[in-house]
Write an enzyme that holds these catalytic residues in place. Structure first.
Site, PDB file in Angstrom:
ATOM      1  N   ARG A 159     -26.439  13.339  10.950  1.00  0.00           N
ATOM      2  CA  ARG A 159     -27.374  12.766  12.562  1.00  0.00           C
ATOM      3  C   ARG A 159     -28.416  13.668  12.860  1.00  0.00           C
ATOM      4  NH1 ARG A 159     -21.244  11.194  14.546  1.00  0.00           N
ATOM      5  NH2 ARG A 159     -20.131  10.216  13.085  1.00  0.00           N
ATOM      6  N   ARG A 185     -29.258  10.903  19.274  1.00  0.00           N
ATOM      7  CA  ARG A 185     -29.145  10.902  20.335  1.00  0.00           C
ATOM      8  C   ARG A 185     -29.434  12.150  21.003  1.00  0.00           C
ATOM      9  NH1 ARG A 185     -23.707   8.289  21.517  1.00  0.00           N
ATOM     10  NH2 ARG A 185     -23.197   9.358  19.044  1.00  0.00           N
ATOM     11  N   ARG A 231     -35.074   4.050  22.338  1.00  0.00           N
ATOM     12  CA  ARG A 231     -33.489   3.648  22.836  1.00  0.00           C
ATOM     13  C   ARG A 231     -33.953   2.207  23.174  1.00  0.00           C
ATOM     14  NH1 ARG A 231     -30.346   1.296  21.156  1.00  0.00           N
ATOM     15  NH2 ARG A 231     -28.427   1.948  21.258  1.00  0.00           N
ATOM     16  N   ASP A 271     -27.756   2.641   9.308  1.00  0.00           N
ATOM     17  CA  ASP A 271     -25.953   2.555   9.310  1.00  0.00           C
ATOM     18  C   ASP A 271     -25.459   2.459   8.945  1.00  0.00           C
ATOM     19  OD1 ASP A 271     -24.020   3.498  12.266  1.00  0.00           O
ATOM     20  OD2 ASP A 271     -23.162   1.561  11.002  1.00  0.00           O
ATOM     21  N   TYR A 281     -13.006  -0.015   9.192  1.00  0.00           N
ATOM     22  CA  TYR A 281     -13.309  -0.726   9.745  1.00  0.00           C
ATOM     23  C   TYR A 281     -13.794  -2.179   9.772  1.00  0.00           C
ATOM     24  CZ  TYR A 281     -15.976   3.609  11.618  1.00  0.00           C
ATOM     25  OH  TYR A 281     -16.290   4.797  12.737  1.00  0.00           O
TER      26      TYR A 281
END
Length: 381
Positions: free
Chosen positions: A46, A50, A59, A96, A174
């Site tokens: 990652r 963010r 974003r 992703d 998921y």
């Protein structure tokens, strides 16, 4: 002998024609082959995300999946940490793991307050009818291949590019839970209620994953990683019975297809977070059997102990505690020094990383200091 279908990829016949800049830093690829390199190559899961202000600026005007599915944006985001941190030894394509369920026909949303949400999860095997029978990976996920080729060129040979996918069990979780979970009661109940149907679903997911990875390599990925983020939710028996066979299907199919197409192949890393039972490590210790050259470790295990369990055939990646990045300059340095001593004692091929992904509130300057410390303390005398 298993028969593997060659995926219908336009790159299957054109990959040799793509020209890339020569690689200047091959430390990662050497460590992935088992070489005890002069220092550990370092990258962070990652690392494009963010915690970077430049990421958040992008974003503001683009949704998460718009970023994943627009090659120019995905490439730009992949390059952001490489441009910022000259100490990074690898890049990983921005995408992703849930693009695979999307390709199979399920809706996946990314909600700011909840993370990934699948509004219509699989409840019983009857819901298989909602999944695409044959997934055209080129059609559904070709944007990722385009982003990889674009990124390889944008890297200009600075560091290698890693491609990835989610592991079948993690993706199935998921797909059945409808998002993340604390108990995994919906997905794990499938393993008890519908064991054969669960195996069938896992194999279908694995086949899409394998085709996706093949396409990434043909597009320019120089290494691969499979993320089994929820492996630790399974008992050792369940991991061996349900999670491992589709993982082996992925690695074996990728290697077979690439060989058939005349590609030299790439190293593959398996990160099975939380699957730390000695019996599980025994199953993953030999790359000649598993097809996985490297094992990623989470932060709850000691590399010396793992090395004693697996031997030196397989290379290891990890496993600094992600929260060390909140420890302040002195705390970061002391922990990297301590943990690196254990890794150097363990020996064998070592790729430095966190034991899971970097978290959103990390300060960019602390990430930079972490990299400096890894460079300093992972050096072999």
């Amino acid at each position: 002998m298993t028969e593997y279908t060659i995926p219908k990829l336009s790159l299957a016949s054109t990959w040799k024609e793509i020209e890339f800049p020569p690689l200047k830093n091959d430390l990662l690829l050497r460590a992935a082959k088992g070489e005890e390199t002069e220092r550990a190559p370092v990258w962070v899961m990652r690392q494009a995300g963010r915690y970077l202000p430049e990421f958040m600026e992008v974003r503001k005007s683009h949704s998460f999946f718009e970023c994943c599915q627009t090659p120019s944006i995905a490439s730009a985001l992949t390059l952001q940490p490489i441009d910022r941190y000259p100490r990074l030894d690898a890049s990983i394509i921005f995408c992703d793991i849930l693009v695979v369920p999307q390709a199979m026909g399920l809706e996946v949303l990314m909600e700011p307050s909840r993370g990934p949400v699948l509004p219509n999860p699989l409840v019983t095997p009857a819901d298989f009818s909602r999944l695409r029978e044959d997934v055209d990976v080129q059609k559904e996920l070709g944007y990722l291949f385009e982003a990889i080729t674009m990124t390889r060129k944008g890297l200009a040979g600075r560091v290698p590019l890693i491609g990835f996918c989610g592991a079948p069990w993690t993706l199935m979780a998921y797909m059945c839970e409808g998002g993340g979970s604390k108990t995994f009661e919906k997905s794990k109940s499938w393993l008890y209620k519908y064991p054969e149907e669960s195996k069938a679903l896992l194999l279908r997911v694995a086949d899409v994953c394998a085709d996706l990875l093949v396409g990434q390599v043909l597009a320019g990925a120089q290494m691969l990683q499979v993320f089994d983020s929820w492996a630790g939710e399974l008992t050792p028996y369940q991991f061996k019975t349900f999670a491992l066979p589709p993982l082996l299907h992925i690695s074996h199919k990728v290697r077979h297809v690439l060989k058939t197409l005349g590609h030299p192949g790439v190293a593959i890393t398996l990160f099975a977070k939380g699957a730390n039972a000695p019996s599980t490590y025994a199953l993953l210790a030999d790359p000649a059997v598993t097809g996985y050259d490297n094992l990623g470790l989470d932060w709850t295990v000691d590399p010396v102990e793992v090395r004693e369990l697996v031997g030196k055939k397989v290379n290891l990646q990890g496993n600094f505690d992600p929260t060390v990045l909140y420890g302040g300059k002195e705390g970061i340095e002391q922990e990297i020094k301590r943990a690196s001593e254990r890794w150097l004692k363990a020996g064998g091929g070592w790729i430095a990383n966190l034991g899971h992904g970097i978290t959103p509130n990390v300060k960019p300057e602390d990430m930079g200091w972490f990299l400096e410390c890894v460079h300093k303390y992972s050096a072999r005398s």
